[in-house]
Design a protein around this motif. Structure first.
Motif, PDB file in Angstrom:
ATOM      1  N   ILE A  42       0.836  -1.215   0.000  1.00  0.00           N
ATOM      2  CA  ILE A  42       0.000   0.000   0.000  1.00  0.00           C
ATOM      3  C   ILE A  42       0.865   1.257   0.000  1.00  0.00           C
ATOM      4  CG2 ILE A  42      -1.746   1.305   1.282  1.00  0.00           C
ATOM      5  CD1 ILE A  42      -2.841  -1.214  -0.006  1.00  0.00           C
ATOM      6  N   GLY A  43       1.963   1.232   0.770  1.00  0.00           N
ATOM      7  CA  GLY A  43       2.865   2.381   0.790  1.00  0.00           C
ATOM      8  C   GLY A  43       3.440   2.679  -0.583  1.00  0.00           C
ATOM      9  N   GLY A  44       3.730   1.615  -1.355  1.00  0.00           N
ATOM     10  CA  GLY A  44       4.249   1.797  -2.708  1.00  0.00           C
ATOM     11  C   GLY A  44       3.219   2.433  -3.628  1.00  0.00           C
ATOM     12  N   VAL A  45       1.945   2.050  -3.459  1.00  0.00           N
ATOM     13  CA  VAL A  45       0.866   2.655  -4.260  1.00  0.00           C
ATOM     14  C   VAL A  45       0.785   4.157  -3.953  1.00  0.00           C
ATOM     15  CG1 VAL A  45      -1.616   2.685  -4.688  1.00  0.00           C
ATOM     16  CG2 VAL A  45      -0.443   0.509  -4.339  1.00  0.00           C
ATOM     17  N   LEU A  65       1.409   7.358  -6.462  1.00  0.00           N
ATOM     18  CA  LEU A  65       0.378   8.390  -6.622  1.00  0.00           C
ATOM     19  C   LEU A  65       0.982   9.787  -6.475  1.00  0.00           C
ATOM     20  CD1 LEU A  65      -2.793   7.122  -4.716  1.00  0.00           C
ATOM     21  CD2 LEU A  65      -2.747   8.044  -7.026  1.00  0.00           C
ATOM     22  N   VAL A  66       1.776   9.979  -5.415  1.00  0.00           N
ATOM     23  CA  VAL A  66       2.360  11.296  -5.146  1.00  0.00           C
ATOM     24  C   VAL A  66       3.307  11.703  -6.267  1.00  0.00           C
ATOM     25  CG1 VAL A  66       3.852  12.579  -3.563  1.00  0.00           C
ATOM     26  CG2 VAL A  66       2.088  11.074  -2.650  1.00  0.00           C
ATOM     27  N   GLU A  67       4.083  10.730  -6.771  1.00  0.00           N
ATOM     28  CA  GLU A  67       4.995  11.035  -7.868  1.00  0.00           C
ATOM     29  C   GLU A  67       4.241  11.438  -9.128  1.00  0.00           C
ATOM     30  OE1 GLU A  67       7.262   7.472  -8.163  1.00  0.00           O
ATOM     31  OE2 GLU A  67       8.704   8.054  -6.589  1.00  0.00           O
ATOM     32  N   GLN A  68       3.105  10.767  -9.396  1.00  0.00           N
ATOM     33  CA  GLN A  68       2.349  11.074 -10.604  1.00  0.00           C
ATOM     34  C   GLN A  68       1.561  12.378 -10.472  1.00  0.00           C
ATOM     35  OE1 GLN A  68       0.887   7.594 -12.381  1.00  0.00           O
ATOM     36  NE2 GLN A  68      -0.615   8.596 -13.718  1.00  0.00           N
ATOM     37  N   ILE A  69       1.094  12.693  -9.253  1.00  0.00           N
ATOM     38  CA  ILE A  69       0.378  13.964  -9.036  1.00  0.00           C
ATOM     39  C   ILE A  69       1.332  15.130  -9.235  1.00  0.00           C
ATOM     40  CG2 ILE A  69      -0.838  15.369  -7.310  1.00  0.00           C
ATOM     41  CD1 ILE A  69      -1.824  12.720  -6.061  1.00  0.00           C
ATOM     42  N   ASN A  70       2.571  14.966  -8.734  1.00  0.00           N
ATOM     43  CA  ASN A  70       3.642  15.936  -8.949  1.00  0.00           C
ATOM     44  C   ASN A  70       3.286  17.330  -8.421  1.00  0.00           C
ATOM     45  OD1 ASN A  70       6.197  16.699  -9.740  1.00  0.00           O
ATOM     46  ND2 ASN A  70       5.562  17.242 -11.831  1.00  0.00           N
ATOM     47  N   ILE A  71       2.768  17.371  -7.195  1.00  0.00           N
ATOM     48  CA  ILE A  71       2.500  18.637  -6.509  1.00  0.00           C
ATOM     49  C   ILE A  71       3.286  18.625  -5.208  1.00  0.00           C
ATOM     50  CG2 ILE A  71       0.767  20.093  -5.386  1.00  0.00           C
ATOM     51  CD1 ILE A  71      -1.306  19.037  -7.314  1.00  0.00           C
ATOM     52  N   ALA A  72       4.101  19.648  -5.004  1.00  0.00           N
ATOM     53  CA  ALA A  72       4.943  19.722  -3.803  1.00  0.00           C
ATOM     54  C   ALA A  72       4.112  20.183  -2.614  1.00  0.00           C
ATOM     55  CB  ALA A  72       6.108  20.673  -4.040  1.00  0.00           C
ATOM     56  N   GLN A  73       3.815  19.257  -1.703  1.00  0.00           N
ATOM     57  CA  GLN A  73       3.076  19.574  -0.480  1.00  0.00           C
ATOM     58  C   GLN A  73       3.268  18.432   0.518  1.00  0.00           C
ATOM     59  OE1 GLN A  73      -1.231  19.471  -1.817  1.00  0.00           O
ATOM     60  NE2 GLN A  73      -1.331  17.997  -0.165  1.00  0.00           N
ATOM     61  N   ASP A 100      -0.748  13.208   5.732  1.00  0.00           N
ATOM     62  CA  ASP A 100      -2.070  12.946   6.314  1.00  0.00           C
ATOM     63  C   ASP A 100      -2.977  12.170   5.370  1.00  0.00           C
ATOM     64  OD1 ASP A 100      -3.971  13.237   8.447  1.00  0.00           O
ATOM     65  OD2 ASP A 100      -5.014  14.746   7.236  1.00  0.00           O
ATOM     66  N   PHE A 101      -2.528  11.939   4.126  1.00  0.00           N
ATOM     67  CA  PHE A 101      -3.372  11.259   3.144  1.00  0.00           C
ATOM     68  C   PHE A 101      -3.272   9.748   3.306  1.00  0.00           C
ATOM     69  CE2 PHE A 101      -3.654  15.377   1.471  1.00  0.00           C
ATOM     70  CZ  PHE A 101      -4.595  15.416   0.451  1.00  0.00           C
ATOM     71  N   ALA A 102      -4.372   9.069   3.006  1.00  0.00           N
ATOM     72  CA  ALA A 102      -4.417   7.604   3.052  1.00  0.00           C
ATOM     73  C   ALA A 102      -5.437   7.122   2.026  1.00  0.00           C
ATOM     74  CB  ALA A 102      -4.784   7.112   4.447  1.00  0.00           C
ATOM     75  N   LEU A 103      -5.432   5.822   1.791  1.00  0.00           N
ATOM     76  CA  LEU A 103      -6.342   5.231   0.794  1.00  0.00           C
ATOM     77  C   LEU A 103      -7.623   4.745   1.463  1.00  0.00           C
ATOM     78  CD1 LEU A 103      -3.790   3.228  -1.381  1.00  0.00           C
ATOM     79  CD2 LEU A 103      -5.058   5.272  -2.063  1.00  0.00           C
ATOM     80  N   TRP A 104      -8.758   5.132   0.886  1.00  0.00           N
ATOM     81  CA  TRP A 104     -10.082   4.717   1.351  1.00  0.00           C
ATOM     82  C   TRP A 104     -10.715   3.846   0.271  1.00  0.00           C
ATOM     83  CZ3 TRP A 104     -13.430   4.174   5.155  1.00  0.00           C
ATOM     84  CH2 TRP A 104     -14.796   4.092   4.886  1.00  0.00           C
ATOM     85  N   TRP A 105     -11.159   2.643   0.664  1.00  0.00           N
ATOM     86  CA  TRP A 105     -11.770   1.685  -0.273  1.00  0.00           C
ATOM     87  C   TRP A 105     -13.282   1.833  -0.183  1.00  0.00           C
ATOM     88  CZ3 TRP A 105     -10.182  -4.203  -0.376  1.00  0.00           C
ATOM     89  CH2 TRP A 105     -10.716  -4.793  -1.539  1.00  0.00           C
ATOM     90  N   GLU A 106     -13.892   2.388  -1.229  1.00  0.00           N
ATOM     91  CA  GLU A 106     -15.313   2.725  -1.183  1.00  0.00           C
ATOM     92  C   GLU A 106     -16.209   1.498  -1.079  1.00  0.00           C
ATOM     93  OE1 GLU A 106     -16.297   5.265  -4.462  1.00  0.00           O
ATOM     94  OE2 GLU A 106     -15.855   7.074  -3.303  1.00  0.00           O
ATOM     95  N   GLN A 107     -15.936   0.450  -1.914  1.00  0.00           N
ATOM     96  CA  GLN A 107     -16.831  -0.718  -1.886  1.00  0.00           C
ATOM     97  C   GLN A 107     -16.809  -1.439  -0.539  1.00  0.00           C
ATOM     98  OE1 GLN A 107     -14.481  -0.289  -4.447  1.00  0.00           O
ATOM     99  NE2 GLN A 107     -15.220  -1.276  -6.340  1.00  0.00           N
ATOM    100  N   LYS A 108     -15.600  -1.606   0.014  1.00  0.00           N
ATOM    101  CA  LYS A 108     -15.472  -2.318   1.287  1.00  0.00           C
ATOM    102  C   LYS A 108     -15.732  -1.411   2.484  1.00  0.00           C
ATOM    103  CE  LYS A 108     -14.046  -6.350  -0.349  1.00  0.00           C
ATOM    104  NZ  LYS A 108     -14.770  -7.617  -0.147  1.00  0.00           N
ATOM    105  N   HIS A 109     -15.796  -0.110   2.252  1.00  0.00           N
ATOM    106  CA  HIS A 109     -16.067   0.864   3.307  1.00  0.00           C
ATOM    107  C   HIS A 109     -15.033   0.755   4.423  1.00  0.00           C
ATOM    108  CE1 HIS A 109     -19.176   3.831   3.460  1.00  0.00           C
ATOM    109  NE2 HIS A 109     -19.340   3.699   4.758  1.00  0.00           N
ATOM    110  N   CYS A 110     -13.759   0.784   4.027  1.00  0.00           N
ATOM    111  CA  CYS A 110     -12.701   0.661   5.027  1.00  0.00           C
ATOM    112  C   CYS A 110     -11.461   1.427   4.574  1.00  0.00           C
ATOM    113  CB  CYS A 110     -12.358  -0.807   5.287  1.00  0.00           C
ATOM    114  SG  CYS A 110     -11.586  -1.627   3.880  1.00  0.00           S
ATOM    115  N   TRP A 111     -10.610   1.751   5.550  1.00  0.00           N
ATOM    116  CA  TRP A 111      -9.337   2.404   5.278  1.00  0.00           C
ATOM    117  C   TRP A 111      -8.257   1.341   5.038  1.00  0.00           C
ATOM    118  CZ3 TRP A 111      -8.564   7.603   4.753  1.00  0.00           C
ATOM    119  CH2 TRP A 111      -9.558   8.457   5.220  1.00  0.00           C
TER     120      TRP A 111
END
Length: 711
Positions: free
Chosen positions: A39-42, A46-54, A58-69
């Motif tokens: 998950i850390g690699g994903v 993501l951050v590398e592809q977004i390419n915005i310096a910030q 505090d960001f994390a992945l939320w799985w909508e179908q399973k309703h879990c973090w």
């Protein structure tokens, strides 16, 4: 060796939606991933592809179908079960939330949507300088809660702007359970114990709190009374079934806000959920005491708890007094007084104790349990018989009352012996009418036996009432809490006695009081405004000299003395019954109540509970008590998890002690309240083993209960 084409065929495309707070529209990012990517690699891709310096921490992945973090960043996609059809959102874990506090003030602050509610509430309370966060929780109100207010707002020509305390600049960050601003035995007092103002010499304790940037005392003072019109608009006459529906909104403490469908900037209620207010200390708890007072005040005004008209006037007098002191600009500053070093005070107390100089040591009473003996009048209600009291000679010893025809027959067989352990004790008092009665509801196999006792005067009533209250909890008069209980009852009776103080009510006081603001709308309709004001001012004479914090504590104590205090209602269907009943859950007992009449049917004390079991498949709660008494019920107005958490929560709170120095065993709380698989283990509660047995579809807890101490 694998070729690059073989590696490419093992990978697949994963679409992740990025919830960026600075962007109006959410963007979808397509990544080429494989099942062995963690998950850390994903997130890194993501951050590398977004390419915005910030700061993306505090960001994390939320799985909508399973309703879990997906918070375990070392887990691979295969281990998490994530495949190409998964809908993932890359979103901040901390989001804005609006909380309506017990004083009806709304606070807007940043809260973790990924941690369990139990920890999120701890962070919220740390930000608001409220100790003992385990007593509070978040309540999601029903759709009708704000409906009536909004309907009225549409008819107004001017838009109504809600007064919101915005704490957005300082997010609540999860941290250790002990933090600056909390109480320790060597800590300098944070608040003045007389008027509740923050001590000037200890303002540094608020440095980590967002309240320090504004006014750190803003939540420690009560709000001005609402207008009678606003009060009437908020008031709704509710049956027990209606109250049961309101209590269904408590959030699951073992799941996160996001998992329970809470949206960003949604409004929730922060309330005291458990009615065991441990270690209330004016030096550290000005905010906590004020919010507790406000919750009690609104419960009285909106008739969420019943009280007599005489009690309503006492509550009104205390409200009027507190309102005057809160608005006064002449509050004295006591912070310049010389402060005694608390370490020296603790050492001094220890020295006195070791030398045996404590005069009120209760150990000397262990071998000689006190008893009460006096003439009282008794009445047992029967059909078609007028209420007539008959005098007997009563003897109260241990936890039982025996009565005889006269004093000379005391050594013989009593007419009857009443065991008060587990009974309901209800005051039946009218001070103005010189009526001092005690109503006893004694549990028997087929329901409750109703017995009325009548005392002659205040002193006799206070002694017998205190003894009955302790006996219902399984305690005797040798207990150290007996004398304080007697004094509390006498103090409350003194407040009710409007003839004990001179009748002084200046014309100026009459002019600046709106009496309808201090009583429930139903009570206000029974009296004319001038008559109501005179009654409140008359009752006010008994509390006029009280400091601000003491008046709030007296209000809370009077609230605690009401028969229905601490009862939370749920609509249930008992096993073998053909009709629905109301289950009342309190800090020390369960009560089965007739849904149609509101009359208690049976009471079960937690002191007699041996174990409880939740069958999650059929959503049934089963409880076993002493003497082979077993009950089982299904919850109709809420999920059985809510009731399960209430029972386990009260048991958890009974394990608290001052020796813990504010540390809480969060794991124990979740083991007693959560719907999670547990390994068989032995927990040591109350210095006694508490065995927790799991099964695939149920959680079973064997326990021994220690009665919690109320303030």
């Amino acid at each position: 060796m694998l070729s690059s084409s073989d590696f490419a065929s093992a990978s697949w495309e994963l679409v992740v939606r990025v919830d960026h707070p600075n962007e109006e529209e959410q963007k979808d990012i397509t990544l080429r991933v494989s099942g062995d990517l963690h998950i850390g690699g994903v997130m890194l891709k993501l951050v590398e592809q977004i390419n915005i310096a910030q700061d993306w921490s505090d960001f994390a992945l939320w799985w909508e179908q399973k309703h879990c973090w997906l918070l375990k960043t070392h887990w691979t996609l295969d281990k998490c079960g994530v495949q190409a059809d998964a809908k993932l959102v890359f979103t901040p874990q901390h989001k804005m939330l609006r909380l309506r506090l017990p004083n009806m003030k709304t606070v807007r602050l940043r809260v973790s949507f990924s941690t369990v509610v139990f920890r999120a509430v701890s962070d919220i309370c740390r930000a608001l300088n409220i100790r003992r966060a385990e007593e509070l929780s978040l309540l999601k109100p029903s759709g009708e809660y704000f409906k009536k207010k909004k309907k009225k707002d549409k008819n107004n020509k001017e838009p109504i702007i809600e007064d919101i305390l915005n704490l957005e600049g300082s997010p609540t960050i999860s941290g250790p359970s002990v933090s600056p601003g909390l109480y320790s035995k060597t800590m300098t007092p944070t608040y003045d114990p007389i008027n509740g103002t923050p001590a000037s010499s200890t303002m540094t304790w608020f440095s980590d709190s967002p309240l320090a940037e504004q006014n750190c005392s803003i939540l420690a003072f009560s709000q001005p009374p609402q207008s009678p019109e606003a009060l009437a608009d908020m008031y709704q006459s509710r049956s027990l079934a209606d109250k049961a529906k309101l209590n269904s909104g408590w959030l699951d403490s073992s799941r996160s806000l996001m998992e329970q469908g809470i949206q960003e900037d949604e409004q929730l209620l922060l309330r005291f959920k458990y009615y065991t207010f441990f270690d209330l200390n004016p030096k550290y708890d000005a905010v906590r005491i004020n919010q507790l007072y406000e919750q009690a005040r609104w419960a009285i005004l909106l008739e969420e708890i019943d009280c007599t008209e005489e009690e309503m006037l006492i509550f009104a007098a205390l409200q009027y007094h507190i309102s005057k002191l809160s608005l006064s600009t002449e509050i004295q500053d006591f912070t310049n007084e010389s402060e005694v070093d608390e370490v020296e005070a603790a050492l001094s107390n220890l020295e006195v104790t070791l030398e045996g100089g404590k005069a009120d040591n209760t150990l000397e009473d262990i071998t000689d349990i006190p008893k009460l003996a006096d003439n009282l009048r008794l009445f047992r209600p029967k059909k078609l018989i007028l209420k007539a009291f008959k005098q007997y000679w009563f003897v109260f010893k241990d936890t039982s009352i025996a009565y005889f025809k006269n004093k000379e027959l005391e050594q013989g067989e009593p007419v009857e012996k009443l065991n008060l352990r587990g009974c309901e004790v209800v005051p039946d008092v009218n001070v103005a009418g010189r009526k001092f009665g005690i109503k006893l509801l004694i549990p028997v196999a087929d329901g409750m036996n109703e017995v009325y006792l009548r005392c002659d005067h205040e002193s006799q009533y206070a002694q017998w009432m205190a003894a009955c209250i302790l006996a219902s909890k399984g305690k005797t008069m040798a207990d150290s809490s007996y004398q304080p209980e007697v004094l509390n009852i006498l103090s409350f009776l003194k407040m009710k006695n409007r003839n004990s103080a001179p009748q002084v009510a200046s014309g100026l006081e009459n002019m600046d009081m709106n009496p309808e603001c201090f009583v429930s709308p139903r009570c206000a309709k029974k009296h004319k405004s001038k008559q109501l004001a005179a009654c409140i001012l008359e009752a006010h004479q008994n509390v006029a000299q009280m400091p601000l914090v003491e008046a709030k504590l007296r209000f809370i104590q009077a609230w605690q003395s009401l028969p229905e205090f601490g009862l939370t209602y749920y609509l249930v269907r008992f096993k073998g019954s053909k009709k629905d009943d109301i289950l009342g859950i309190s800090y020390n007992r369960l009560i089965r109540i007739d849904a149609a009449t509101g009359i208690p049917i049976t009471t079960w004390r937690f002191t007699n509970m041996k174990q409880w079991n939740v069958n999650w498949e059929i959503r049934q709660v089963a409880i076993e008590f002493d003497q082979n008494v077993s009950i089982a019920f299904t919850c109709l107005s809420a999920d059985c998890k809510v009731v399960h958490e209430y029972i386990g929560g009260y048991i958890f709170l009974s394990t608290r002690s001052k020796d813990q120095n504010e540390t809480l065993d969060e794991d124990l709380f979740h083991k007693l309240t959560a719907h999670i698989p547990m390994d068989t283990q032995t927990l040591y509660l109350f210095q006694t083993p508490c065995l927790v047995h799991p099964s695939p579809n149920s959680s079973l807890c064997h326990l021994w209960w220690k009665e919690p101490q109320l303030t």
